[in-house]
Design an enzyme around this catalytic site. Sequence first.
Site, PDB file in Angstrom:
ATOM      1  N   GLY A   1       0.827  -1.192   0.000  1.00  0.00           N
ATOM      2  CA  GLY A   1       0.000   0.000   0.000  1.00  0.00           C
ATOM      3  C   GLY A   1       0.858   1.236   0.000  1.00  0.00           C
ATOM      4  O   GLY A   1       2.072   1.180  -0.209  1.00  0.00           O
ATOM      5  N   GLY A   2       0.203   2.376   0.258  1.00  0.00           N
ATOM      6  CA  GLY A   2       0.916   3.645   0.228  1.00  0.00           C
ATOM      7  C   GLY A   2       2.022   3.736   1.255  1.00  0.00           C
ATOM      8  O   GLY A   2       3.019   4.412   1.054  1.00  0.00           O
ATOM      9  N   MET A   3       1.852   3.076   2.405  1.00  0.00           N
ATOM     10  CA  MET A   3       2.845   3.188   3.464  1.00  0.00           C
ATOM     11  C   MET A   3       3.933   2.133   3.370  1.00  0.00           C
ATOM     12  O   MET A   3       4.959   2.245   4.029  1.00  0.00           O
ATOM     13  CB  MET A   3       2.163   3.083   4.839  1.00  0.00           C
ATOM     14  CG  MET A   3       1.402   4.329   5.238  1.00  0.00           C
ATOM     15  SD  MET A   3       0.704   4.144   6.876  1.00  0.00           S
ATOM     16  CE  MET A   3       2.208   3.910   7.838  1.00  0.00           C
ATOM     17  N   GLY A   4       3.721   1.086   2.597  1.00  0.00           N
ATOM     18  CA  GLY A   4       4.746   0.057   2.504  1.00  0.00           C
ATOM     19  C   GLY A   4       4.153  -1.266   2.090  1.00  0.00           C
ATOM     20  O   GLY A   4       3.027  -1.354   1.605  1.00  0.00           O
TER      21      GLY A   4
ATOM     22  N   LYS B   1       5.926  -5.721   8.400  1.00  0.00           N
ATOM     23  CA  LYS B   1       5.483  -4.584   7.600  1.00  0.00           C
ATOM     24  C   LYS B   1       6.648  -3.626   7.416  1.00  0.00           C
ATOM     25  O   LYS B   1       7.181  -3.091   8.396  1.00  0.00           O
ATOM     26  CB  LYS B   1       4.316  -3.877   8.287  1.00  0.00           C
ATOM     27  CG  LYS B   1       3.727  -2.725   7.473  1.00  0.00           C
ATOM     28  CD  LYS B   1       2.385  -2.298   8.029  1.00  0.00           C
ATOM     29  CE  LYS B   1       1.712  -1.298   7.095  1.00  0.00           C
ATOM     30  NZ  LYS B   1       0.328  -0.983   7.496  1.00  0.00           N
TER      31      LYS B   1
ATOM     32  N   ASP C   1      -5.374   6.615  11.845  1.00  0.00           N
ATOM     33  CA  ASP C   1      -5.588   6.080  10.488  1.00  0.00           C
ATOM     34  C   ASP C   1      -6.572   4.907  10.543  1.00  0.00           C
ATOM     35  O   ASP C   1      -6.262   3.802  10.106  1.00  0.00           O
ATOM     36  CB  ASP C   1      -4.260   5.650   9.867  1.00  0.00           C
ATOM     37  CG  ASP C   1      -4.383   5.399   8.362  1.00  0.00           C
ATOM     38  OD1 ASP C   1      -5.296   5.961   7.738  1.00  0.00           O
ATOM     39  OD2 ASP C   1      -3.566   4.638   7.824  1.00  0.00           O
TER      40      ASP C   1
END
Length: 922
Positions: free
Chosen positions: A91-94, A113, A206
């Site tokens: 995803g956007g964060m990793g 993660k 989030d």
Amino acid sequence: MSALSPERWQEVSPYLDEVLSLPEDERCAWMESFRAQRPDLADLLQELLQEHRAAALEQFLERAPVQNASDSSLTGQKIGAYTLISRIGEGGMGCVWVAERSDGRFERRVAVKFLNFSVAATGGAERFKREGRILGQLAHPHIAELIDAGVSGNGEPYLVLENIDGENIDEYCDRHKLDVDARIKVFLDVLEAVGHAHANLIVHRDIKPSNVLVRNDGHVKLLDFGIAKLLADDTNPSATTMLTIEGGGALTPLFAAPEQISGGTVTTATDVYGLGVLLYLLLSGQHPAGFGSQSPVELVKAIVETEPVHPSEVIALAEDKELAEKRATTPEKLRHQLRGDLDTIIARALKKAPAERYASVSAFADDLRRYLKHEPISARPDTFAYRAVKFVRRNRSVVALTVLAFAAIIGGSGVAIYQARIAQRRFQDVRKLAHTFVFDLHDEVAKLEGSTKAREMMVETGLQYLDNLAKNAGSDLELQREIAAGYMKIGAAQGYPTQPNLGRVADAMASYRKAGDIYERIARKNDAYLPDLAAFYRSYAGLFRVNNQPQRARELYEAAIQIFDQVRAHQQLDPEQENLYTRAWCNVGDIDEDVHKYRMAWTEFQRCSELAHAQLNRKRDQESLTMVAQAAERMGTAAQELGHLREAIEAFDEEENAVHELLAAEPLNPRFHRLLALLYQFRGRVYFTDAYPNYGSPEQALRDLRLYLETAQEMLQRDPNDTSAQNSVAIAEGKVSYSLQGSDPPAAIRLARDSIRMFDQMIASKGDYLHAVSSRTEGLRRLGEAQLKAGRSAEARSSADLALAASRQMSQAPNDRANLVEALILAGNASAATRDLARAESLLREARDEAQKIARSEELTSLIPLARAEETLGAFYLRRHRTQDARACYQRLADLWNQFPESNEYVQRQRGTSKRLLGSLP
């Protein structure tokens, strides 16, 4: 070195951050200074610093990996004690990998993660890992366990998480075709998890469907809790803007709160908003920002400015049969089910202003549980019709019988009044029955647990009776007096603050106005009713006082005194009237004390005390002793506020003697136990507090404050549903916590947390009433102060920022401004402890500016916030070796006390302290 406990890490961690932030050539001198201040931690810190140097020499953080974590060919690579097996998401964060423990200690599959950002400095990498270990203690059955945190060779942070075999919460609910109630029950597990983390001062930031997984057995797991804290830059805690959101910050634009988009302060209210979005999605199948795709600009406008459409209206517009079928119903039934309470609950969670949302996650959950039980929710207007509907749904048979009986009373009274000339006897019988219903039956029902709904119906029926009776009272002044007393009784049950009530202050005001009109009319016709009018004014004033209208309250108290004086000039007041007259003098002093006119309050309390003692000399009974005790309490508080500490202690000693005499006669009377608890609180305050003149002795304060806590706990044990006792216990825990900060910081931390937890429970069950919210904010401040004393600087800063955000949201009354000054001082000290010196100075200077606004009053107590702000800012400058700035602060402090027009033991001590501070400067 051997493994450290989490507590030891938390204690030493801020100092390690501080020394690592210094250039290498300055660390030796810093360590020498630190060793002199904290010899108990110096060896440990030295050892950690040496390990850090060894790691830096080996360049283990600088060795770049062969491949990036998003590369699927990393299968088989080792990350710490785990071997990567396969990539399962990105995803956007990793990206996320499944991995297995590979060091032979035990077998376990985990999720690793990798986060898409680099830790630029070694100090940042160390902080990330340490914070990960601390957050690993966040244990809850509905929170996915954070097992470890680390940094790969190229500076890419990773998290080792519990591996959850489940699906996104919205997909799970749709696949199992859960109806609305079942979805709410699943969602309540999410709220429980978030509430647990908030109690540990961690905000998620989030919340979205992909971060809430549900296993096949229906067990909810919330992911990524604490990651936002890990990603936070402690040295630059400014809020995230849209630019950083689009750049991959620790949130998702579609699920961001307005304050995250606009750069406001992120608090627990931010998570409340995110939870509101999630519930909106679960129930309606749509996002509150609207239908279809939107540009970033449109999305920002929708989140920050546009009020969302109610979920029920979304269903009506969509008419989506498939969506309704996934909720085991039809579009029409779904729309009907969402309309009303659920629309209201979600709308409150999604308020644009954080202060207008639910004050806590537990309050949010409480309203949903009330919905499931068909009970009135706190977010709903508290009208009789609404609450009656809820009551009827739960108690159909009882309500039917009750309505029939009450209808007989109403109908009978109406017929009897109409036929009064030919059926006077029947009228009097019905009048007596209704009088018993309004005055006696209600009071007995009020003593029963869970009687609120029944009392609501009784109040409504009683009002109908009184209105009918008032129309037909004619010239019967005694009947009119009885009706007026009935309106007061109903008004008290509707919303008078000092007795069990329904919380309907506006309705109480309306009933009291009806009573007042009658009392004024009959007093004009016959002077015999003047004492009734005076008693009415005194009682009516209490409603204005609690409704923050002190001037109107004072006018009514003074009117009551004037009427009683008029009557006393011609006749002796009876004991009840004499007691009301004495109380009115105390009440006028209460108003002046509320608005910080302490000299006037002192004079009025003296008059109250004189009258109380005269009353006691005439007859030594319970009412007279109680009045003496209450007058002595007021004399004590006013004496302290004026700096007359010895007189304050003498007054509280007198009160204690009176209360013990009362308890000797009635050992179980809760009224007297409450007087005793308040006595211990106020006397402890004379010895140590940060808000009033005091002796500065926490040890002596603890003696009384522990008795305060014990007495409050005994009251709560005798009646667990007593809101007043709950409030006293929570306040007492905060007071004891403050007095323990210097001698036992860990105990102070525990008590402050307990206090906050109790206020959260009260807010959830009773609504976001101002006193509990304000007291909870003070509890957060006490927690931050205790954490700072314990050397837990990072935690202290988190607590301080929460307290400051809450203080800024409060209204700007003088008391609230003083609390804001204290919150700014704490936040400044916490920022200084975490080496954010620019922010620390800014906050401490703001504290001084706010305190100067309060100090415009000539009252002694109004100078204390400014004195504390000047002394704290001076100490900050002195630690930074800015001697001239420190001297200016200490000089202003000395001038403040030297120019005060009065002299007493407290003022003399402050003058001596400021003189010593000036003399200590080089």
